[in-house]
Motif scaffolding. Sequence first.
Motif, PDB file in Angstrom:
ATOM      1  N   LEU A 267       9.938  11.118  40.599  1.00 34.44           N
ATOM      2  CA  LEU A 267       9.308  10.046  41.380  1.00 34.44           C
ATOM      3  C   LEU A 267       9.243   8.823  40.475  1.00 34.44           C
ATOM      4  CD1 LEU A 267       7.775   8.838  43.770  1.00 34.44           C
ATOM      5  CD2 LEU A 267       5.696   9.926  42.896  1.00 34.44           C
ATOM      6  N   PHE A 268      10.088   7.839  40.768  1.00 36.43           N
ATOM      7  CA  PHE A 268      10.279   6.672  39.895  1.00 36.43           C
ATOM      8  C   PHE A 268       9.762   5.432  40.600  1.00 36.43           C
ATOM      9  CE2 PHE A 268      12.820   3.094  38.344  1.00 36.43           C
ATOM     10  CZ  PHE A 268      12.747   3.263  36.961  1.00 36.43           C
ATOM     11  N   ASN A 269       8.866   4.704  39.946  1.00 36.19           N
ATOM     12  CA  ASN A 269       8.289   3.486  40.548  1.00 36.19           C
ATOM     13  C   ASN A 269       8.318   2.360  39.527  1.00 36.19           C
ATOM     14  OD1 ASN A 269       6.206   6.009  41.245  1.00 36.19           O
ATOM     15  ND2 ASN A 269       7.143   5.053  43.009  1.00 36.19           N
ATOM     16  N   SER A 270       8.780   1.194  39.954  1.00 39.59           N
ATOM     17  CA  SER A 270       8.897   0.079  39.012  1.00 39.59           C
ATOM     18  C   SER A 270       8.887  -1.241  39.774  1.00 39.59           C
ATOM     19  CB  SER A 270      10.199   0.207  38.218  1.00 39.59           C
ATOM     20  OG  SER A 270      10.391  -0.903  37.372  1.00 39.59           O
ATOM     21  N   ASN A 271       8.250  -2.238  39.178  1.00 40.33           N
ATOM     22  CA  ASN A 271       8.320  -3.583  39.760  1.00 40.33           C
ATOM     23  C   ASN A 271       9.684  -4.219  39.525  1.00 40.33           C
ATOM     24  OD1 ASN A 271       5.696  -3.418  40.657  1.00 40.33           O
ATOM     25  ND2 ASN A 271       4.818  -4.591  38.974  1.00 40.33           N
ATOM     26  N   SER A 272      10.293  -3.892  38.388  1.00 37.32           N
ATOM     27  CA  SER A 272      11.564  -4.523  38.038  1.00 37.32           C
ATOM     28  C   SER A 272      12.315  -3.637  37.056  1.00 37.32           C
ATOM     29  CB  SER A 272      11.309  -5.900  37.406  1.00 37.32           C
ATOM     30  OG  SER A 272      12.507  -6.474  36.941  1.00 37.32           O
ATOM     31  N   ASP A 273      13.548  -3.285  37.408  1.00 36.76           N
ATOM     32  CA  ASP A 273      14.393  -2.501  36.515  1.00 36.76           C
ATOM     33  C   ASP A 273      15.838  -2.903  36.703  1.00 36.76           C
ATOM     34  OD1 ASP A 273      14.006  -0.031  34.628  1.00 36.76           O
ATOM     35  OD2 ASP A 273      12.211  -0.114  35.882  1.00 36.76           O
ATOM     36  N   ALA A 274      16.465  -3.304  35.614  1.00 35.78           N
ATOM     37  CA  ALA A 274      17.851  -3.750  35.690  1.00 35.78           C
ATOM     38  C   ALA A 274      18.771  -2.637  36.172  1.00 35.78           C
ATOM     39  CB  ALA A 274      18.307  -4.257  34.327  1.00 35.78           C
ATOM     40  N   PHE A 275      18.435  -1.408  35.800  1.00 32.83           N
ATOM     41  CA  PHE A 275      19.312  -0.297  36.165  1.00 32.83           C
ATOM     42  C   PHE A 275      18.535   0.968  36.523  1.00 32.83           C
ATOM     43  CE2 PHE A 275      22.256   3.216  35.462  1.00 32.83           C
ATOM     44  CZ  PHE A 275      23.390   2.753  36.105  1.00 32.83           C
ATOM     45  N   GLY A 276      17.473   1.289  35.833  1.00 35.43           N
ATOM     46  CA  GLY A 276      16.742   2.520  36.088  1.00 35.43           C
ATOM     47  C   GLY A 276      17.423   3.715  35.463  1.00 35.43           C
ATOM     48  N   ARG A 277      17.500   3.720  34.112  1.00 38.42           N
ATOM     49  CA  ARG A 277      18.220   4.790  33.412  1.00 38.42           C
ATOM     50  C   ARG A 277      17.606   6.161  33.662  1.00 38.42           C
ATOM     51  NH1 ARG A 277      22.001   5.263  29.580  1.00 38.42           N
ATOM     52  NH2 ARG A 277      21.970   7.225  28.442  1.00 38.42           N
ATOM     53  N   THR A 278      16.277   6.219  33.772  1.00 37.90           N
ATOM     54  CA  THR A 278      15.625   7.500  34.029  1.00 37.90           C
ATOM     55  C   THR A 278      16.143   8.109  35.329  1.00 37.90           C
ATOM     56  OG1 THR A 278      13.648   6.710  32.887  1.00 37.90           O
ATOM     57  CG2 THR A 278      13.391   8.650  34.264  1.00 37.90           C
ATOM     58  N   VAL A 279      16.351   7.274  36.340  1.00 39.59           N
ATOM     59  CA  VAL A 279      16.899   7.732  37.612  1.00 39.59           C
ATOM     60  C   VAL A 279      18.264   8.369  37.401  1.00 39.59           C
ATOM     61  CG1 VAL A 279      17.800   6.939  39.840  1.00 39.59           C
ATOM     62  CG2 VAL A 279      15.602   6.069  38.989  1.00 39.59           C
ATOM     63  N   ILE A 287      18.626  16.555  39.700  1.00 39.58           N
ATOM     64  CA  ILE A 287      17.242  16.439  40.156  1.00 39.58           C
ATOM     65  C   ILE A 287      17.176  15.347  41.225  1.00 39.58           C
ATOM     66  CG2 ILE A 287      14.873  15.872  39.486  1.00 39.58           C
ATOM     67  CD1 ILE A 287      15.729  16.736  36.593  1.00 39.58           C
ATOM     68  N   PRO A 288      16.783  15.674  42.459  1.00 39.20           N
ATOM     69  CA  PRO A 288      16.639  14.633  43.485  1.00 39.20           C
ATOM     70  C   PRO A 288      15.601  13.587  43.078  1.00 39.20           C
ATOM     71  CG  PRO A 288      16.700  16.804  44.497  1.00 39.20           C
ATOM     72  CD  PRO A 288      16.580  17.023  43.005  1.00 39.20           C
ATOM     73  N   VAL A 289      15.828  12.346  43.521  1.00 35.42           N
ATOM     74  CA  VAL A 289      14.993  11.217  43.121  1.00 35.42           C
ATOM     75  C   VAL A 289      14.401  10.534  44.352  1.00 35.42           C
ATOM     76  CG1 VAL A 289      14.924   8.991  41.920  1.00 35.42           C
ATOM     77  CG2 VAL A 289      16.396  10.832  41.054  1.00 35.42           C
ATOM     78  N   VAL A 290      13.109  10.244  44.276  1.00 38.39           N
ATOM     79  CA  VAL A 290      12.429   9.367  45.215  1.00 38.39           C
ATOM     80  C   VAL A 290      11.965   8.162  44.403  1.00 38.39           C
ATOM     81  CG1 VAL A 290      10.459   9.062  46.765  1.00 38.39           C
ATOM     82  CG2 VAL A 290      11.688  11.247  46.709  1.00 38.39           C
ATOM     83  N   ALA A 291      12.308   6.952  44.827  1.00 35.97           N
ATOM     84  CA  ALA A 291      12.012   5.775  44.006  1.00 35.97           C
ATOM     85  C   ALA A 291      11.573   4.586  44.845  1.00 35.97           C
ATOM     86  CB  ALA A 291      13.241   5.386  43.175  1.00 35.97           C
ATOM     87  N   SER A 292      10.731   3.761  44.230  1.00 37.49           N
ATOM     88  CA  SER A 292      10.393   2.450  44.793  1.00 37.49           C
ATOM     89  C   SER A 292      10.570   1.426  43.677  1.00 37.49           C
ATOM     90  CB  SER A 292       8.954   2.433  45.326  1.00 37.49           C
ATOM     91  OG  SER A 292       8.010   2.709  44.299  1.00 37.49           O
ATOM     92  N   VAL A 293      11.443   0.451  43.912  1.00 34.20           N
ATOM     93  CA  VAL A 293      11.745  -0.588  42.923  1.00 34.20           C
ATOM     94  C   VAL A 293      11.750  -1.927  43.648  1.00 34.20           C
ATOM     95  CG1 VAL A 293      13.365  -1.431  41.196  1.00 34.20           C
ATOM     96  CG2 VAL A 293      13.151   1.036  41.582  1.00 34.20           C
ATOM     97  N   LEU A 294      10.907  -2.860  43.203  1.00 32.70           N
ATOM     98  CA  LEU A 294      10.791  -4.138  43.900  1.00 32.70           C
ATOM     99  C   LEU A 294      11.999  -5.029  43.680  1.00 32.70           C
ATOM    100  CD1 LEU A 294       7.027  -5.095  43.412  1.00 32.70           C
ATOM    101  CD2 LEU A 294       8.084  -3.512  45.037  1.00 32.70           C
ATOM    102  N   GLU A 295      12.535  -5.031  42.462  1.00 32.34           N
ATOM    103  CA  GLU A 295      13.747  -5.812  42.197  1.00 32.34           C
ATOM    104  C   GLU A 295      14.539  -5.154  41.090  1.00 32.34           C
ATOM    105  OE1 GLU A 295      14.336  -9.160  39.982  1.00 32.34           O
ATOM    106  OE2 GLU A 295      12.640  -8.920  38.647  1.00 32.34           O
ATOM    107  N   GLY A 296      15.863  -5.271  41.173  1.00 29.48           N
ATOM    108  CA  GLY A 296      16.688  -4.708  40.118  1.00 29.48           C
ATOM    109  C   GLY A 296      17.943  -4.061  40.650  1.00 29.48           C
ATOM    110  N   GLY A 297      18.612  -3.314  39.762  1.00 30.56           N
ATOM    111  CA  GLY A 297      19.916  -2.742  40.079  1.00 30.56           C
ATOM    112  C   GLY A 297      19.918  -1.246  40.283  1.00 30.56           C
TER     113      GLY A 297
END
Length: 366
Positions: A267-279, A287-297
């Motif tokens: 479960l990945f949450n971030s306001n801003s991530d250029a890429f999200g390496r953890t994802v 591992i399936p991913v559920v994420a919320s990212v406000l801005e990024g790649g």
Amino acid sequence: MKILNLIQCLNLGGMEKATYNLVYETQTKGVDWQIQSITPAGDGKNLFTSLGIIVEDNSYNGKLGYKSHFSLRKKIKKFTGDIILVTGPTLTGCWGIKDNQQKKILAIHYCHKYGNQNLLKWKLFYKYFGNDYNAIICHSPYLLEQTQELAPHLKNKLRLIENSTQIQEVSQEEKIAAKKKFNIPDKSFVIGNAGWLIERKRFDIFLKVCAKLVKDNQKLFCLIAGDGPLRKELEDLSIELGISEVVNFIGWQQNIEDFYRAIDLLLFNSNSDAFGRTVMEAMGYGIPVVASVLEGGTDSVLIHQENGYLITDHNINHLAEYCFKLMIEKDLYYQFQSASIETIYKRFNNNLYIQKYLEVFDEVLN
């Protein structure tokens, strides 16, 4: 080929792990590395010294490090190799290399817009420093687009090299051992996340979603890898939410493999991530991913409803709903698991990443 990597810091975040991956994979391909950390080296220093890499760190005193600038500049001047790779642009670092005669490459790892309504400073940065570099590497299509908008005069120097990871197979025995290592009760469904415990990374959202899920899922357990200035605040929040007994803060992990082996869902949450390496790393483990990212790649690797769930707001109800679906719908879980591995294999494998970097190195030297 001798390369000096001038890096912003040596902690254990995504930028540092991407650099370690690059160094590790190219050591046997004719690249001799040295590393200068602009700030005092963090826990990641040992990763590089274990490879026999010369690593120096520096104090970072005064606003923007101006009091440490001249000592850093002296160290950079001593480098007699072929290329200086600047990872994570800082003013003191970019000033420090200005008069050096080596070829220069800039690697951009984070979003320009986060917390910055006025982008004039980035336009000035690229106007003043951009022409110092023979190539500028962006690590996601989102970053490439941002940089083109800010500095259209540098368009011919921009290169896209998306980060990479390896596909990791995990046996049932390894998974059981990893859960035991982190004191996770038997038969628990483990939701985890890893990274800096800072405001931008929104671990508060992670905890609130987990609190919502725990009410109906007594076998849920939550694992947080990483550290930072908000750790105490987040630990207090877990107590306030009534879930502290099912949340384990395990700190930075030099052996991050056991973290991924232990979790069943990221479960990945971030306001801003250029890429999200953890994802991307989690997807490499299937591992399936559920994420919320406000801005990024992050959307370049995680495709909503194709290989996981990705939304652009921190809607706790929606995030909890997606997590719950993956907890109870096994066919959907396996579908996302398979799609995640296929995504990494086709687009984000280490061989492609290293090949593109070596091509840029050869290009600037020739």
